[in-house]
Design a protein around this motif. Sequence first.
Motif, short mmCIF file in Angstrom:
data_model
loop_
_atom_site.label_atom_id
_atom_site.label_comp_id
_atom_site.label_asym_id
_atom_site.label_seq_id
_atom_site.Cartn_x
_atom_site.Cartn_y
_atom_site.Cartn_z
N GLU A 1 0.95 -1.14 0.13
CA GLU A 1 -0.03 0.01 0.05
C GLU A 1 0.80 1.29 -0.06
O GLU A 1 1.97 1.30 0.56
N GLU B 1 -5.02 6.32 -2.81
CA GLU B 1 -6.55 5.37 -2.78
C GLU B 1 -6.52 4.83 -4.44
O GLU B 1 -6.43 3.53 -4.35
N ASP C 1 -3.82 1.91 -4.49
CA ASP C 1 -4.08 0.99 -3.47
C ASP C 1 -5.20 0.15 -3.78
O ASP C 1 -5.43 -0.92 -3.29
N THR C 2 -6.08 0.35 -5.00
CA THR C 2 -7.05 -0.52 -5.38
C THR C 2 -6.70 -1.34 -6.56
O THR C 2 -7.27 -1.95 -7.12
N VAL D 1 -2.38 -5.51 -4.73
CA VAL D 1 -2.02 -4.75 -3.57
C VAL D 1 -2.53 -5.46 -2.27
O VAL D 1 -3.77 -5.73 -2.39
N GLN D 2 -1.74 -5.76 -1.22
CA GLN D 2 -1.98 -6.44 -0.14
C GLN D 2 -2.16 -5.39 1.02
O GLN D 2 -1.04 -4.72 1.32
N GLU D 3 -3.10 -5.18 1.68
CA GLU D 3 -3.24 -4.32 2.86
C GLU D 3 -2.47 -5.11 4.18
O GLU D 3 -2.68 -6.37 4.24
N THR E 1 -1.25 -5.53 8.30
CA THR E 1 -1.80 -4.85 9.51
C THR E 1 -0.35 -5.01 10.40
O THR E 1 0.69 -5.69 10.24
N GLU F 1 3.69 0.06 11.12
CA GLU F 1 2.23 0.08 10.50
C GLU F 1 1.92 1.83 10.63
O GLU F 1 1.29 2.22 9.56
N TRP G 1 4.16 3.32 7.28
CA TRP G 1 4.09 2.37 6.18
C TRP G 1 4.01 3.27 4.88
O TRP G 1 5.03 2.77 3.98
N ASN H 1 5.65 -5.62 -0.41
CA ASN H 1 5.79 -5.56 0.93
C ASN H 1 6.99 -5.89 1.39
O ASN H 1 7.76 -5.23 2.46
#
Length: 82
Positions: free
Chosen positions: A10, A14, A17-18, A22-24, A26, A53, A56, A67
Amino acid sequence: MNLNPDALAESGDEELDTREGVQEVTEDMILSYVLCGNELPPESARPFAEWLEGVWFSFNEDGDKTNGQVISGALAHWRGYK
């Protein structure tokens, strides 16, 4: 869900990130990845995951990193290499 180091990271944008792939990520995913890879001892892995976090997006402002690349760069920064 496990962190995929090859997935696109990410960026905070926006539109970027769509994109597919792309992996969200945590804090818990970062923590698990760092501990499983023996990158940091447990006593510093949790503060690292919490810190990363929160910052990031600053490691992927252009949206072109994975990532794994974000974590690698953040670890170098955390360790004082950059």
